[in-house]
Scaffold this active site. Structure first.
Site, mmCIF file in Angstrom:
data_model
loop_
_atom_site.group_PDB
_atom_site.id
_atom_site.type_symbol
_atom_site.label_atom_id
_atom_site.label_comp_id
_atom_site.label_asym_id
_atom_site.label_seq_id
_atom_site.Cartn_x
_atom_site.Cartn_y
_atom_site.Cartn_z
ATOM 1 N N CYS A 171 0.801 -1.228 0.000
ATOM 2 C CA CYS A 171 0.000 0.000 0.000
ATOM 3 C C CYS A 171 0.843 1.292 0.000
ATOM 4 O O CYS A 171 1.432 1.609 -1.011
ATOM 5 C CB CYS A 171 -0.982 -0.073 1.169
ATOM 6 N N HIS A 199 -3.323 -5.725 2.483
ATOM 7 C CA HIS A 199 -2.957 -5.869 3.897
ATOM 8 C C HIS A 199 -3.565 -7.185 4.365
ATOM 9 O O HIS A 199 -4.152 -7.924 3.597
ATOM 10 C CB HIS A 199 -3.586 -4.742 4.718
HETATM 11 N N1 GLN Z 1 -1.909 6.977 1.767
HETATM 12 C C1 GLN Z 1 -2.239 5.915 0.972
HETATM 13 C C2 GLN Z 1 -3.665 5.885 0.446
HETATM 14 O O1 GLN Z 1 -4.644 6.039 1.170
HETATM 15 C C3 GLN Z 1 -1.801 4.623 1.612
HETATM 16 C C4 GLN Z 1 -2.701 4.033 2.636
HETATM 17 C C5 GLN Z 1 -2.251 2.705 3.155
HETATM 18 O O2 GLN Z 1 -1.038 2.398 3.191
HETATM 19 N N2 GLN Z 1 -3.194 1.899 3.637
HETATM 20 O O3 GLN Z 1 -3.826 5.712 -0.718
#
Ligand code: GLN
Length: 246
Positions: A98, A197
């Site tokens: 992510c 995740h």
């Molecule tokens: N900031 C990023 C987004 O919302 C990553 C979020 C995350 O790592 N869950 O796209």
């Protein structure tokens, strides 16, 4: 088959800044799956200001993080951009989730904030969208048997891949990279980025082993067969998400 006398060195990049949804569980999974096979494993946490000795590491891990934490990591990564590109070209394995994944591309453009530079290990870029993509994901991935991946996504960044970078998987449930083209994650050489995740690897043990094999090949320049593990609980966790009615 005995996997004794092998060693892997892992660099966990910026774990204090990039660790949402217990993404650290991915490193723990690699550690345990190596230990159960008597493969020695060394894990080094790399923080802001630390040197990264690319001769030492076989596998690099970056977890997810919110926009705020990504600012510091983006800045720090610029200092290591060319050496990490060298590591990639020498077949080191990277797994990034992510927020970490977004920074392995060319850039991440958040909402109403300065563009964050990535390190271009992947030919990809990310732009914040208007909608948050939240929920379970199932996807098909051609690198492993079984060919299914499961995980949980929560992001507003929309990632687009191009050039020689390919999608890691095809979405069957959920949004994936951008909610439009059915792609999930990215791969170039041994660099993998994904929105999954969960943590990702405990529920996808076949993918964990795939990365371990790639890392062993990088170090020992040979295909090393891994001793099979029972994976009863891991497979149940995987299958539960596949069988769920969405
Ligand atoms: N900031 C990023 C987004 O919302 C990553 C979020 C995350 O790592 N869950 O796209």
């Amino acid at each position: 088959m005995n996997n004794k006398n092998f060693t892997l060195n892992i660099a966990h990049l910026y774990p204090k800044l990039l660790n949402i949804y217990g993404d650290w569980g991915n490193v723990l999974t690699i550690k345990k799956r190596c230990e159960w096979r008597n493969i020695d494993i060394n894990i080094t946490s790399i923080g802001i200001g630390d040197v990264i000795d690319i001769k030492k590491y076989d596998l690099y891990f970056l977890g997810g993080g919110q926009d705020q934490q990504q600012i510091a990591v983006s800045k720090e990564l610029q200092k290591h951009k060319s050496s990490l590109q060298d590591a990639r070209d020498e077949h080191a394995v990277f797994l990034a989730i992510c927020g970490g994944y977004q920074l392995l591309g060319h850039f991440y453009q958040p909402h109403n904030a300065e563009k964050l530079k990535g390190i271009s290990l992947l030919d990809a870029y990310t732009i914040a969208g208007n909608k948050r993509f939240i929920g379970n994901v199932t996807a098909k991935c051609s690198y492993t048997i079984p060919d299914t991946l499961v995980g949980f996504e929560n992001h507003s960044g929309l990632t687009y891949i191009q050039g020689e970078t390919e999608a890691m998987a095809t979405v069957t449930t959920g949004y994936g990279n951008n909610g439009k083209d059915k792609t999930e994650g990215a791969k170039y050489k041994n660099v993998f980025g994904t929105y999954l995740h969960g943590s990702f690897l405990p529920k996808n043990p076949q993918f964990a082993d795939y990365l371990i094999k790639l890392a062993l090949k990088k170090r020992y320049k040979d295909d090393i067969a891994l001793q099979p593990l029972e994976d009863f609980f891991e497979n149940q966790a995987h299958q539960a998400l596949i069988n769920k009615k969405y």
